[in-house]
Each structure stands twice: as C-alpha cells, then as structure tokens.
Write a protein that holds these residues in place. Structure first.
Motif, short mmCIF file in Angstrom:
data_model
loop_
_atom_site.label_atom_id
_atom_site.label_comp_id
_atom_site.label_asym_id
_atom_site.label_seq_id
_atom_site.Cartn_x
_atom_site.Cartn_y
_atom_site.Cartn_z
N ILE A 81 53.97 -9.76 -62.35
CA ILE A 81 53.65 -10.70 -63.42
C ILE A 81 52.92 -9.99 -64.56
CG2 ILE A 81 52.14 -12.67 -63.97
CD1 ILE A 81 53.03 -13.89 -61.30
N VAL A 82 51.98 -9.12 -64.22
CA VAL A 82 51.24 -8.39 -65.25
C VAL A 82 52.15 -7.35 -65.93
CG1 VAL A 82 49.17 -7.03 -65.76
CG2 VAL A 82 49.11 -8.79 -63.96
N ILE A 83 53.03 -6.73 -65.16
CA ILE A 83 54.01 -5.81 -65.75
C ILE A 83 54.88 -6.55 -66.77
CG2 ILE A 83 56.06 -4.40 -65.29
CD1 ILE A 83 54.82 -3.86 -62.49
N ASP A 84 55.39 -7.70 -66.37
CA ASP A 84 56.23 -8.50 -67.28
C ASP A 84 55.45 -8.91 -68.53
OD1 ASP A 84 58.34 -8.31 -65.51
OD2 ASP A 84 58.02 -10.30 -64.63
N MET A 85 54.18 -9.22 -68.37
CA MET A 85 53.32 -9.58 -69.49
C MET A 85 53.22 -8.42 -70.49
SD MET A 85 49.32 -10.66 -69.16
CE MET A 85 48.23 -10.70 -70.60
N ALA A 86 52.97 -7.21 -69.97
CA ALA A 86 52.86 -6.03 -70.84
C ALA A 86 54.17 -5.76 -71.55
CB ALA A 86 52.44 -4.83 -70.00
N LYS A 87 55.27 -5.86 -70.82
CA LYS A 87 56.58 -5.56 -71.41
C LYS A 87 57.01 -6.62 -72.42
CE LYS A 87 59.66 -3.71 -68.56
NZ LYS A 87 60.48 -3.44 -67.35
N THR A 88 56.57 -7.85 -72.22
CA THR A 88 56.88 -8.92 -73.18
C THR A 88 56.11 -8.71 -74.47
OG1 THR A 88 57.34 -10.52 -71.43
CG2 THR A 88 56.77 -11.41 -73.58
N GLN A 89 54.85 -8.32 -74.37
CA GLN A 89 54.04 -8.10 -75.57
C GLN A 89 54.47 -6.85 -76.34
OE1 GLN A 89 49.76 -8.42 -75.23
NE2 GLN A 89 49.91 -9.99 -73.64
N PHE A 90 54.91 -5.83 -75.62
CA PHE A 90 55.31 -4.57 -76.25
C PHE A 90 56.65 -4.12 -75.67
CE2 PHE A 90 50.73 -4.78 -76.64
CZ PHE A 90 50.50 -4.34 -77.94
N PRO A 91 57.73 -4.82 -76.04
CA PRO A 91 59.03 -4.57 -75.40
C PRO A 91 59.64 -3.21 -75.70
CG PRO A 91 59.26 -6.09 -77.24
CD PRO A 91 57.80 -5.91 -77.02
N ASN A 92 59.18 -2.56 -76.75
CA ASN A 92 59.78 -1.28 -77.13
C ASN A 92 59.00 -0.08 -76.61
OD1 ASN A 92 61.81 -2.64 -78.57
ND2 ASN A 92 60.50 -2.77 -80.38
N LEU A 93 57.96 -0.34 -75.82
CA LEU A 93 57.15 0.75 -75.30
C LEU A 93 57.42 0.96 -73.81
CD1 LEU A 93 53.63 0.05 -76.89
CD2 LEU A 93 55.46 1.51 -77.76
N PRO A 94 57.36 2.21 -73.34
CA PRO A 94 57.45 2.44 -71.89
C PRO A 94 56.23 1.86 -71.19
CG PRO A 94 56.88 4.47 -73.03
CD PRO A 94 57.20 3.47 -74.09
N THR A 95 56.41 1.48 -69.93
CA THR A 95 55.33 0.87 -69.15
C THR A 95 55.17 1.61 -67.83
OG1 THR A 95 55.70 -1.31 -70.16
CG2 THR A 95 54.54 -1.27 -68.05
N PHE A 96 53.91 1.91 -67.49
CA PHE A 96 53.59 2.67 -66.29
C PHE A 96 52.64 1.88 -65.40
CE2 PHE A 96 54.60 5.73 -69.59
CZ PHE A 96 55.48 6.59 -68.95
N LEU A 97 52.53 2.32 -64.15
CA LEU A 97 51.59 1.75 -63.20
C LEU A 97 50.60 2.81 -62.76
CD1 LEU A 97 53.81 -0.34 -60.73
CD2 LEU A 97 52.11 -1.23 -62.33
N LEU A 98 49.33 2.41 -62.60
CA LEU A 98 48.31 3.27 -62.01
C LEU A 98 47.54 2.43 -61.01
CD1 LEU A 98 46.35 5.66 -61.73
CD2 LEU A 98 45.21 4.91 -63.83
N GLY A 99 47.61 2.79 -59.72
CA GLY A 99 46.93 2.03 -58.68
C GLY A 99 46.12 2.92 -57.77
N HIS A 100 44.93 2.42 -57.40
CA HIS A 100 44.05 3.18 -56.52
C HIS A 100 43.87 2.46 -55.19
CE1 HIS A 100 40.77 5.58 -55.01
NE2 HIS A 100 40.05 4.49 -54.85
N SER A 101 43.96 3.19 -54.07
CA SER A 101 43.67 2.69 -52.73
C SER A 101 44.57 1.49 -52.40
CB SER A 101 42.18 2.35 -52.62
OG SER A 101 41.81 2.13 -51.28
N MET A 102 44.01 0.28 -52.21
CA MET A 102 44.87 -0.88 -52.00
C MET A 102 45.73 -1.12 -53.24
SD MET A 102 43.86 -4.84 -51.03
CE MET A 102 43.44 -5.34 -52.71
N GLY A 103 45.19 -0.78 -54.42
CA GLY A 103 46.00 -0.85 -55.63
C GLY A 103 47.12 0.17 -55.61
N GLY A 104 46.87 1.34 -54.99
CA GLY A 104 47.93 2.32 -54.80
C GLY A 104 49.01 1.78 -53.88
N HIS A 105 48.57 1.05 -52.86
CA HIS A 105 49.54 0.38 -51.99
C HIS A 105 50.35 -0.64 -52.78
CE1 HIS A 105 51.15 -1.31 -48.25
NE2 HIS A 105 50.93 -2.50 -48.79
#
Length: 275
Positions: A96-120
């Motif tokens: 949902i948050v990924i989709d939010m970022a891509k909707t606001q900035f559709p022409n920009l690449p989108t990445f993920l950074l997660g730590h520990s449980m966030g890495g999971h």
C-alpha cells in the motif's frame, strides 16, 4: 522527471488505511526538493519509523523521497499492540505504501529498504509481488532461522529482550531500551506468525528476482549472519550483492563507528540502480 511544486511541505504525516479494512497505519513522507527516486523504508520488530530520522534525512538530502510507516500494531499505527495474525499482513501493508509513492511520483523509480522484521517484510514483498519495485535493500533481515513455534495462548505477551544484541555501543542500546515508542512486550501470536512467515519465505527464496542488496553485521546478536549468507545463494536475482561488516551487531544503521559509511554504500547502490 516529475514537475516539483516548491510550495509543498517537505515533511508530512497521515493515517492511511492498511490492507485490513478499518485498521490504519501511521505514515510519514519526507520529500526531496529535486527527487531522483522514491524509497519506502520499513522498520523492525518492536520499534517504529521515528528511529530512522537520521538515514531519512541523509537520503532526502541526496535526492530521494522517503516514505516510511509504522508497521501494524507498532508505533502510532493501529492494531492490538505487538500482535500479528496473518503472514500476509506485513507485505500487503508495505505494498500500500509502495503504491502510494508510485502514485505520487509515477515517473520515478521506487526502492525498498527494510531492517530486521522490516527486512523480512521487504523480502516477502519480493516473493509476493516480484517486479513491483526497482530494487531492494535488506539489512540484517529476519529470514529463515526462526521457524519453531511457541506454545501457549496467541494473545499472551512476552517481554521484549531484543536490546541485548542490538548494538556495540551501549549508549545506542540504552536509547533503544528507554524509547517509550518501542514495544516492551509482544504476543506469542506475533512471534508464531513471523515464524510461519519465515518458513514460507524459506520455501520461496527462488522467487526473489529483483535487484537486491543484503547487508549484515557479523556480530549480530539477534539474527545470525549465516542466514543472509544462505538466502543470498538462493535468490534468483541476477543482480545481487551481499556485504558483511566485521564486529558490527544487529543495528548496523545505528552503529556510530560505521553508519555513515554504510549509508553511503546504500546510496551508491541505489544510485546505480535508479537509471
């Protein structure tokens, strides 16, 4: 590049609906003046997105929009404190948050950074939604070791003892333990759901096809470095890297001795993959 309205507030906070109807997540966005890319940042077990102010500021100053949120039942997000019931809650919320970022900035690449449980969480996004982002960075991810279930009432609370293996600097550990937003306990149900999810991930590692960077502290007192070394071999990604840091413990993004070096390594990797 997207047209940028310089009148927008560079920092914003809001409640957004999670993947469970009626349950809302606390989300905060820090926009760069002239962004090159978006990054969705995902925190670990028992902590919250506010602990990532420093790396958020670093990435924002280096032309990344940063979208971060408190995972359900953590921080300012809704849900029974420290509880989890479905292996799909975490990756579905992240989407949902990924989709939010891509909707606001559709022409920009989108990445993920997660730590520990966030890495999971970001690894589960990679297996459940391949190709949804342009690359993934996972630091000391909870991946495959912890699959033995805990007996007992799913709603019974267990004390948070994670601080023991967090950081080589006792000042960082003390700050972690004294943070009122960090969970002091979490449920048997949360731990068992994470263990079920780790077991699923172990079977699905070959579904990881996105560009991926794994980082791990060799002296991690919570997640063994052998986990990252093993999962790295099983990824199907043709574009993958792993960096192991001698002497560093679990929270490599908060290690005073090397965090700026690690931030720069992450930035260099992101910049190589945003074209």
């Amino acid at each position: 590049m997207d047209f940028i309205d310089n009148n927008f507030s560079r920092h914003s906070e809001e409640m957004i609906e999670s993947s469970t109807k009626g349950l809302n997540l606390f989300e905060q966005t820090d926009k760069a003046d002239y962004p090159f890319a978006n990054i969705v940042l995902v925190h670990g077990l028992a902590e919250h997105s506010g602990r990532y102010d420093t790396i958020t500021s670093f990435l924002q100053k280096n032309n990344f929009n940063v979208f971060r949120y408190d995972q359900r039942s953590h921080g300012k997000s809704e849900g029974k404190r420290g509880h989890l019931t479905s292996v799909n809650n975490l990756p579905d919320d992240c989407k949902i948050v990924i989709d939010m970022a891509k909707t606001q900035f559709p022409n920009l690449p989108t990445f993920l950074l997660g730590h520990s449980m966030g890495g999971h969480t970001v690894l589960k996004v990679a297996t459940n939604y391949p190709g949804i982002v342009d690359g993934i960075v996972a630091t000391d991810p909870l991946s495959i070791s912890f699959t033995d279930k805990i007996d007992g009432d799913p709603e019974k609370y267990l004390p948070n003892q994670l601080g023991k293996g967090v950081n080589t600097d006792p000042r960082v550990t003390a700050k972690y333990n004294n943070d009122p937003m960090n969970l002091k306990e979490f449920t048997v149900g949360l731990m068992n759901t994470l263990m079920d999810s780790a077991a699923d991930l172990k079977q699905d590692l070959d579904k990881v096809v996105d560009p991926i960077l794994l980082l791990h502290g060799e002296a991690d007192g919570l997640i063994p470095v052998s986990d990252s070394l093993e999962i790295y071999q099983k990824f199907s990604s043709k574009d993958k890297e792993i960096h192991v840091y001698p002497f560093l413990m679990h929270e490599i993004l908060n290690e005073p001795s090397r965090k700026w070096e690690i931030y720069q390594e992450i930035l260099n990797w992101l910049n190589k993959h945003r074209y």
